[in-house]
Design an enzyme around this catalytic site. Structure first.
Site, PDB file in Angstrom:
ATOM      1  N   GLY A  56     -14.589  -6.031  10.834  1.00  0.00           N
ATOM      2  CA  GLY A  56     -14.165  -5.309   9.643  1.00  0.00           C
ATOM      3  C   GLY A  56     -14.760  -5.767   8.330  1.00  0.00           C
ATOM      4  N   LYS A  89       0.819  -1.220   0.000  1.00  0.00           N
ATOM      5  CA  LYS A  89       0.000   0.000   0.000  1.00  0.00           C
ATOM      6  C   LYS A  89       0.854   1.273   0.000  1.00  0.00           C
ATOM      7  CE  LYS A  89      -4.134  -1.956   2.158  1.00  0.00           C
ATOM      8  NZ  LYS A  89      -5.180  -1.779   3.195  1.00  0.00           N
TER       9      LYS A  89
END
Length: 245
Positions: free
Chosen positions: A226, A65
């Site tokens: 999540g 990322k």
């Protein structure tokens, strides 16, 4: 055929490919495909772009990322501030990086907030924590970051007493503690200080109910894992990929 995909390593348990395969089937989308592209090293990224010239969009997962940033031409304001990208849009010869973790977390958290949810504890200091910080700042919710190691602007787990827990009615776990297969682990909190006024949010979705969430629920707290955030960040990626087509 429009091609989308996911880069990261390893990708054996990735959520995205199954999600998009089901989405395309359910919505009758016949001109799109979504593939996993496991890269053992981010240096393989330019080669992937050569091999897949029809790419319209990519998702990016651990551990790339941040490492993928040199290969994007532009960043959204959120991605620039956070310093992490999990969605890339290919359009008009440009690669633009976005952070849809922010969108997913914000859309998932907001419906849960009550007037007494005024201060937050963020457990962990990684890339996911940065996305959570960005959202809390946008929502004007003050937060304290917790880590195992003392560092500027960060408190340690040892400093979390009943008073600190009482003052922070939102507790968000961004660390991997409790994730499968280490399901018997949890952040070191004084769980007996948690009450029905607390909201415990775990970015982990496997298992569905981590030890962190179980212990909060036993104290009467509201809990959330999540999974919805993951679905919403994937949908946000799809919105980005299609808004300029």
């Amino acid at each position: 055929m429009k091609l989308y995909g996911l880069i990261g390593y390893p990708l054996s348990h990735s959520f995205s490919k199954g999600f998009f395969a089901e989405k395309f089937k359910k919505e009758g989308i016949l001109d799109c495909a979504y593939e996993n592209f496991p890269l053992a090293d981010i240096a393989e990224f330019p080669k992937l772009l050569e091999q897949q010239p029809t790419l319209c969009g990519l998702n990016v997962t651990i551990p790339y990322k941040e490492a993928v940033l040199p290969w994007v031409d532009e960043l959204s304001p959120a991605a620039e501030q956070i310093g992490a990208v999990n969605c890339i849009h290919f359009h008009d010869g440009k690669r633009t990086g976005f952070n849809t973790d922010v969108t997913g977390f914000k859309r998932s958290l907001q419906p849960l907030l009550k007037p007494h949810h005024t201060h937050a504890l963020i457990l962990g200091t990684g890339g996911a924590a940065k996305a959570v910080m960005f959202v809390l700042e946008a929502l004007s919710i003050p937060f304290t970051v917790v880590s195992r190691k003392a560092q500027p602007g960060v408190v340690t787990y040892e400093s979390l007493d009943k008073e600190v827990i009482a003052a922070h009615t939102i507790i968000i776990n961004t660390s991997p503690l409790g994730m499968y297969p280490q399901t018997d682990t949890a952040p070191a909190l004084p769980y007996n200080a948690i009450t029905k006024h607390h909201l415990l949010y775990d970015l982990i979705y496997n298992p569905e109910k981590t030890l962190f969430l179980q212990q909060g629920e036993a104290q009467g707290a509201a809990i959330k894992n999540g999974h919805e955030m993951l679905v919403l960040q994937a949908e946000a990626s799809w919105e980005i990929w299609n808004e300029k087509q």
